[in-house]
Design a protein around this motif. Structure first.
Motif, PDB file in Angstrom:
ATOM      1  N   ALA A 119     -28.100  20.320 -27.382  1.00  0.00           N
ATOM      2  CA  ALA A 119     -27.212  20.460 -28.538  1.00  0.00           C
ATOM      3  C   ALA A 119     -27.749  19.785 -29.802  1.00  0.00           C
ATOM      4  O   ALA A 119     -27.754  20.403 -30.870  1.00  0.00           O
ATOM      5  N   GLY A 120     -28.236  18.544 -29.675  1.00  0.00           N
ATOM      6  CA  GLY A 120     -28.701  17.826 -30.848  1.00  0.00           C
ATOM      7  C   GLY A 120     -29.810  18.576 -31.566  1.00  0.00           C
ATOM      8  O   GLY A 120     -29.780  18.780 -32.783  1.00  0.00           O
ATOM      9  N   MET A 121     -30.770  19.027 -30.772  1.00  0.00           N
ATOM     10  CA  MET A 121     -31.916  19.768 -31.285  1.00  0.00           C
ATOM     11  C   MET A 121     -31.489  21.071 -31.970  1.00  0.00           C
ATOM     12  O   MET A 121     -31.940  21.382 -33.067  1.00  0.00           O
ATOM     13  N   MET A 122     -30.605  21.812 -31.313  1.00  0.00           N
ATOM     14  CA  MET A 122     -30.149  23.087 -31.862  1.00  0.00           C
ATOM     15  C   MET A 122     -29.387  22.847 -33.162  1.00  0.00           C
ATOM     16  O   MET A 122     -29.496  23.615 -34.115  1.00  0.00           O
ATOM     17  N   CYS A 123     -28.620  21.763 -33.195  1.00  0.00           N
ATOM     18  CA  CYS A 123     -27.833  21.402 -34.360  1.00  0.00           C
ATOM     19  C   CYS A 123     -28.766  21.088 -35.534  1.00  0.00           C
ATOM     20  O   CYS A 123     -28.654  21.665 -36.612  1.00  0.00           O
ATOM     21  N   LEU A 124     -29.751  20.205 -35.298  1.00  0.00           N
ATOM     22  CA  LEU A 124     -30.684  19.808 -36.350  1.00  0.00           C
ATOM     23  C   LEU A 124     -31.440  21.021 -36.900  1.00  0.00           C
ATOM     24  O   LEU A 124     -31.502  21.233 -38.108  1.00  0.00           O
ATOM     25  N   TRP A 125     -32.013  21.823 -36.001  1.00  0.00           N
ATOM     26  CA  TRP A 125     -32.839  22.921 -36.476  1.00  0.00           C
ATOM     27  C   TRP A 125     -32.036  24.050 -37.082  1.00  0.00           C
ATOM     28  O   TRP A 125     -32.493  24.711 -38.003  1.00  0.00           O
ATOM     29  N   GLY A 126     -30.817  24.229 -36.573  1.00  0.00           N
ATOM     30  CA  GLY A 126     -29.915  25.195 -37.196  1.00  0.00           C
ATOM     31  C   GLY A 126     -29.678  24.820 -38.646  1.00  0.00           C
ATOM     32  O   GLY A 126     -29.746  25.663 -39.547  1.00  0.00           O
ATOM     33  N   GLY A 127     -29.447  23.532 -38.885  1.00  0.00           N
ATOM     34  CA  GLY A 127     -29.209  23.044 -40.237  1.00  0.00           C
ATOM     35  C   GLY A 127     -30.421  23.203 -41.127  1.00  0.00           C
ATOM     36  O   GLY A 127     -30.337  23.683 -42.249  1.00  0.00           O
ATOM     37  N   ILE A 128     -31.603  22.838 -40.590  1.00  0.00           N
ATOM     38  CA  ILE A 128     -32.829  22.921 -41.406  1.00  0.00           C
ATOM     39  C   ILE A 128     -33.143  24.372 -41.771  1.00  0.00           C
ATOM     40  O   ILE A 128     -33.492  24.666 -42.919  1.00  0.00           O
ATOM     41  N   MET A 129     -32.968  25.268 -40.818  1.00  0.00           N
ATOM     42  CA  MET A 129     -33.223  26.674 -41.113  1.00  0.00           C
ATOM     43  C   MET A 129     -32.273  27.181 -42.193  1.00  0.00           C
ATOM     44  O   MET A 129     -32.647  27.956 -43.051  1.00  0.00           O
TER      45      MET A 129
END
Lengths: 195, 177
Positions: free
Chosen positions: A45-55
């Protein structure tokens, strides 16, 4: 599709466990698996959250438009007909760019619209035109610039360097995409007509 | 060299995103929105992951995975593929979430940095659910025969499978093909 997959996996598992005399392990495995499923998603979840935001930041900054402009000279060669007539051109560019940025939620509606437009100008209605084949094949082998899920899962499984697969993934998708595109152009209707 | 590039990609991406956010406040709002979407997307994964991982645990612990691997070992060895990748190679073109779950359980069984796991990671990242993509793409058209598309896409994913194992060997085992 998933229901069928699940059923098939269950049948094979039970059959195999009877064969190897391991039936007692099954019920424990289910309990463990269910817990692990949630755990896995949590670690991702943390990873998906961070990269979702950056994208999303890049998207708002106009990455999609910039990538589209960058890609259009290349796509012009890959979709000769759509680009010479202009039908479906915008949608094709949008589909490919969105796929590359890993925004499949945006890519799918663009792809559907592109396919509809290409279908309208398709002179043999029941077989896919060259541009339609190329677009679908490109959708299947989509080069993704940033494979979030793969990296998140590698991280969750305790990899020492979760990101280390990024460059090999680029190389692999580049070569695969180039080869399927070559296949597309080799099997063009025009060539087959001459044979 | 490749390792260095790989480890520089992420900081570079983060740095440029940070620069954008530094320049304009609205980009941070974009980040929050995207992060929320990512979180929602992950949360939606839970039910499918739970059911599939449970099934896959049965598959592994009950001995089916081992049988399958043993069955395919001779074929895979002659093609220089890791036999552990067979379940993933089967699910990858058919269902996205099934492939994700299969990939996750492969990572667990073999270890995240093992040869089969790296091959699987490269394959996961560079191929897509072709059955689904083709079905969706042609859903609103009058096209009836998609044989040519399927054939080309299938050749593409086979190529992807082989190339993944080759790249895994070259980059991570220091093997020269």
């Amino acid at each position: 599709m998933l229901g069928k997959c699940f059923f098939l996996i269950c049948v094979i598992s039970v059959a195999a466990s009877v064969f190897t005399g391991n039936v007692s392990a099954l019920s424990d495995a289910v309990l463990e698996g269910a817990a692990r499923g949630v755990e896995l998603v949590l670690t991702m979840a943390g990873m998906m959250c961070l990269w979702g935001g950056i994208m999303e930041v890049f998207r708002t900054a106009g990455a999609l438009e910039k990538l589209s402009r960058l890609l259009s000279p290349i796509l012009k060669r890959i979709f000769p007909k759509a680009f010479s007539t202009g039908v479906g051109k915008e949608e094709i560019i949008a589909t490919v760019s969105a796929n590359m940025l890993g925004i499949s939620s945006a890519a799918t509606p663009f792809a559907l619209k592109a396919m509809e437009k290409l279908d309208e100008v398709n002179d043999i209605p029941h077989t896919a035109s060259d541009d339609m084949v190329t677009l679908a094949v490109l959708g299947c082998s989509s080069i993704s610039l940033f494979p979030t899920t793969v990296i998140a899962l590698r991280h969750a499984a305790g990899s020492a360097a979760p990101y280390s697969v990024v460059v090999p993934i680029w190389i692999c998708s580049l070569i695969c995409t180039a080869s399927v595109l070559l296949l597309c152009s080799l099997t063009r209707r025009k060539n087959r007509g001459q044979l | 060299m490749i390792g260095l590039i790989s480890s520089l990609v992420i900081p570079a991406v983060l740095l440029s995103a940070g620069m954008l956010m530094f320049r304009r406040g609205e980009y941070f709002n974009a980040f929050v929105k995207g992060a929320m979407d990512g979180l929602k997307c992950t949360a939606e994964l839970v039910p499918t992951m739970v059911i599939l991982i449970s099934a896959l645990y049965m598959f592994t612990k009950g001995g089916a995975a081992e049988l399958l691997t043993r069955l395919f070992t001779p074929l895979c060895e002659s093609l220089r593929l890791p036999a552990e990748i067979v379940p993933l190679a089967v699910t990858r073109p058919v269902s996205g979430s099934a492939a994700t779950a299969t990939f996750a359980s492969l990572l667990e069984v073999c270890g995240a940095d093992s040869y089969p796991a790296i091959t699987a990671a490269i394959m996961m990242g560079s191929s897509d659910t072709l059955v689904y993509v083709i079905a969706v793409y042609f859903s609103k058209t009058r096209v009836k025969s998609t044989v040519r598309v399927f054939a080309i896409a299938a050749i593409g994913s086979l190529l992807c499978l082989f190339l993944s194992s080759v790249l895994a060997r070259v980059f991570f085992l220091g093997d020269c093909i």
